[in-house]
Design an enzyme around this catalytic site. Structure first.
Site, PDB file in Angstrom:
ATOM      1  N   SER A  62       9.778   5.740  -3.035  1.00  0.00           N
ATOM      2  CA  SER A  62       9.635   4.789  -1.942  1.00  0.00           C
ATOM      3  C   SER A  62       8.582   5.335  -0.996  1.00  0.00           C
ATOM      4  O   SER A  62       8.523   6.553  -0.768  1.00  0.00           O
ATOM      5  CB  SER A  62      10.963   4.660  -1.190  1.00  0.00           C
ATOM      6  OG  SER A  62      10.754   4.053   0.081  1.00  0.00           O
ATOM      7  N   GLY A 120       0.813  -1.211   0.000  1.00  0.00           N
ATOM      8  CA  GLY A 120       0.000   0.000   0.000  1.00  0.00           C
ATOM      9  C   GLY A 120       0.848   1.262   0.000  1.00  0.00           C
ATOM     10  O   GLY A 120       2.026   1.227  -0.344  1.00  0.00           O
ATOM     11  N   HIS A 145       4.609   1.873  -7.960  1.00  0.00           N
ATOM     12  CA  HIS A 145       3.611   0.795  -7.935  1.00  0.00           C
ATOM     13  C   HIS A 145       2.684   0.888  -9.147  1.00  0.00           C
ATOM     14  O   HIS A 145       2.318  -0.122  -9.746  1.00  0.00           O
ATOM     15  CB  HIS A 145       2.723   0.920  -6.687  1.00  0.00           C
ATOM     16  CG  HIS A 145       3.435   0.793  -5.383  1.00  0.00           C
ATOM     17  ND1 HIS A 145       3.611   1.857  -4.525  1.00  0.00           N
ATOM     18  CD2 HIS A 145       4.005  -0.277  -4.782  1.00  0.00           C
ATOM     19  CE1 HIS A 145       4.248   1.438  -3.442  1.00  0.00           C
ATOM     20  NE2 HIS A 145       4.513   0.161  -3.577  1.00  0.00           N
ATOM     21  N   GLN A 181       7.724  -9.249   7.961  1.00  0.00           N
ATOM     22  CA  GLN A 181       8.956  -8.783   7.332  1.00  0.00           C
ATOM     23  C   GLN A 181       9.537  -7.547   8.011  1.00  0.00           C
ATOM     24  O   GLN A 181      10.487  -6.957   7.509  1.00  0.00           O
ATOM     25  CB  GLN A 181       8.763  -8.573   5.829  1.00  0.00           C
ATOM     26  CG  GLN A 181       7.847  -7.437   5.450  1.00  0.00           C
ATOM     27  CD  GLN A 181       7.581  -7.417   3.942  1.00  0.00           C
ATOM     28  OE1 GLN A 181       6.843  -8.240   3.415  1.00  0.00           O
ATOM     29  NE2 GLN A 181       8.205  -6.481   3.228  1.00  0.00           N
ATOM     30  N   GLY A 217       9.285  -4.346  -8.335  1.00  0.00           N
ATOM     31  CA  GLY A 217      10.150  -3.242  -8.740  1.00  0.00           C
ATOM     32  C   GLY A 217      11.624  -3.594  -8.548  1.00  0.00           C
ATOM     33  O   GLY A 217      12.000  -4.242  -7.561  1.00  0.00           O
ATOM     34  N   GLN A 218      12.452  -3.126  -9.475  1.00  0.00           N
ATOM     35  CA  GLN A 218      13.914  -3.319  -9.396  1.00  0.00           C
ATOM     36  C   GLN A 218      14.498  -2.622  -8.176  1.00  0.00           C
ATOM     37  O   GLN A 218      15.574  -2.965  -7.709  1.00  0.00           O
ATOM     38  CB  GLN A 218      14.547  -2.799 -10.695  1.00  0.00           C
ATOM     39  CG  GLN A 218      16.060  -2.712 -10.711  1.00  0.00           C
ATOM     40  CD  GLN A 218      16.739  -4.077 -10.587  1.00  0.00           C
ATOM     41  OE1 GLN A 218      16.153  -5.100 -10.915  1.00  0.00           O
ATOM     42  NE2 GLN A 218      17.974  -4.080 -10.112  1.00  0.00           N
ATOM     43  N   ASP A 268      13.828  -2.902  -5.127  1.00  0.00           N
ATOM     44  CA  ASP A 268      14.110  -3.902  -4.091  1.00  0.00           C
ATOM     45  C   ASP A 268      14.817  -5.081  -4.754  1.00  0.00           C
ATOM     46  O   ASP A 268      14.259  -6.179  -4.889  1.00  0.00           O
ATOM     47  CB  ASP A 268      12.808  -4.325  -3.411  1.00  0.00           C
ATOM     48  CG  ASP A 268      12.195  -3.169  -2.632  1.00  0.00           C
ATOM     49  OD1 ASP A 268      12.899  -2.600  -1.780  1.00  0.00           O
ATOM     50  OD2 ASP A 268      11.051  -2.804  -2.920  1.00  0.00           O
TER      51      ASP A 268
END
Ligand code: PAF
Length: 279
Positions: free
Chosen positions: A182, A28, A34, A58, A144-145, A147
């Site tokens: 981010s 979210g 995103h 996590q 996404g790249q 992460d």
């Protein structure tokens, strides 16, 4: 757009739809990064689903689980406007019902970098992503790249457990000044926000050196460190030039390498990376 909570409702949605499904897993607080994953999933699949779940497993005990930004109503509006068919927005009890005790550990690729600083993080990521893939059974899942280690862990898990899904990795979305998008950028104060693009500048300096022929990974790491050190508000956490799939640190860059770093600005910890070489 259906908004679902129970696993049985997600399964019923999947059973009701013919054709390929693209899944965009998220926590979210959606931003343009995103949304680019969702737009790509929309182009490539008959059906598109997203998940919104701030996964407690996590986050470490000293991390920002409670403070992590939550914006469910705004997120649902954005996903509906992009033509998403269904969103799974479970509560922790839907994902981890009483008695839950099965965890996925991806050993070596989880160990360095983020894994070394965030014990248990990738165990939580791998477990929740495996659950999402089992519940939705998508043809493709989009990440996404930004992460990059998460992507390496998920790719390894999917390969090792023969999970029938294509992992699609999309480029990092950036602000005009290079700062990677981010959800945690929202924590930055104005001075920290002005300092934050140094992460991207450091990676671009390493890339420029690589493009000019530098193959000594130690020298490339030094360029990352030196560039970060030029910004007094930024404290280096780590810099790395590693094999792009195993994430083992390199002495020399021969094939595809991942240059990555983590740094703190006040209480906020940000990560970023670029791929050097390879295809
Ligand atoms: O990248 C994220 O937002 C999360 O780690 C993910 C993949 C949704 C798992 O919780």
């Amino acid at each position: 757009m259906k908004v679902l909570t129970a696993v049985s409702d997600v399964r019923a949605f999947r059973a009701s739809r013919e054709g390929s499904l693209g899944l965009v897993p998220t926590m979210g607080a959606l931003h343009a990064g995103h949304l680019s994953l969702v737009a790509r999933a929309r182009r490539e699949n008959v059906n598109v689903a997203a998940s919104i779940f701030v996964n407690p497993a996590q986050f470490g005990p000293a991390e920002d689980f409670a403070a992590y930004p939550r914006a469910l109503d705004a997120d649902l509006g954005l996903l509906a406007s992009l033509g998403v068919d269904a969103v799974w927005a479970p509560s922790p009890g839907d994902v981890y019902p009483p008695g839950f005790q099965t965890w996925i550990t991806v050993d070596d690729v989880s160990a360095p970098l983020e894994g070394a600083r965030r014990p248990g993080h990738f165990r939580g990521v791998a477990t929740v992503v495996a659950k999402l893939l089992n519940v939705f059974q998508p043809a493709r899942a989009y990440f996404g790249q930004k992460d990059a280690q998460q992507v390496a862990v998920i790719r390894r898990m999917v390969q090792d457990l023969s999970i029938p899904v294509d992992i699609v990795v999309c480029p990092t979305a950036r602000e005009k000044d290079g700062l990677a998008l981010s959800s945690r950028n929202a924590y930055l104060g104005p001075d920290e926000r002005r300092a934050a693009p140094v992460l991207h500048r450091a990676l671009e300096a390493a890339r420029a050196a690589f493009d000019s022929g530098e193959r000594d990974a130690g020298r490339l790491r030094a360029i990352l460190t030196e560039t970060l050190a030029g910004e007094p508000l930024v404290r280096e956490d780590y810099v790395s030039v590693a094999d792009a799939s195993t994430l083992a640190e390199l002495e020399r860059v021969e094939g595809a390498a991942l240059a990555s770093l983590a740094a703190r600005l006040g209480k906020t910890r940000l990560i970023d990376n670029v791929v050097l070489g390879g295809t």
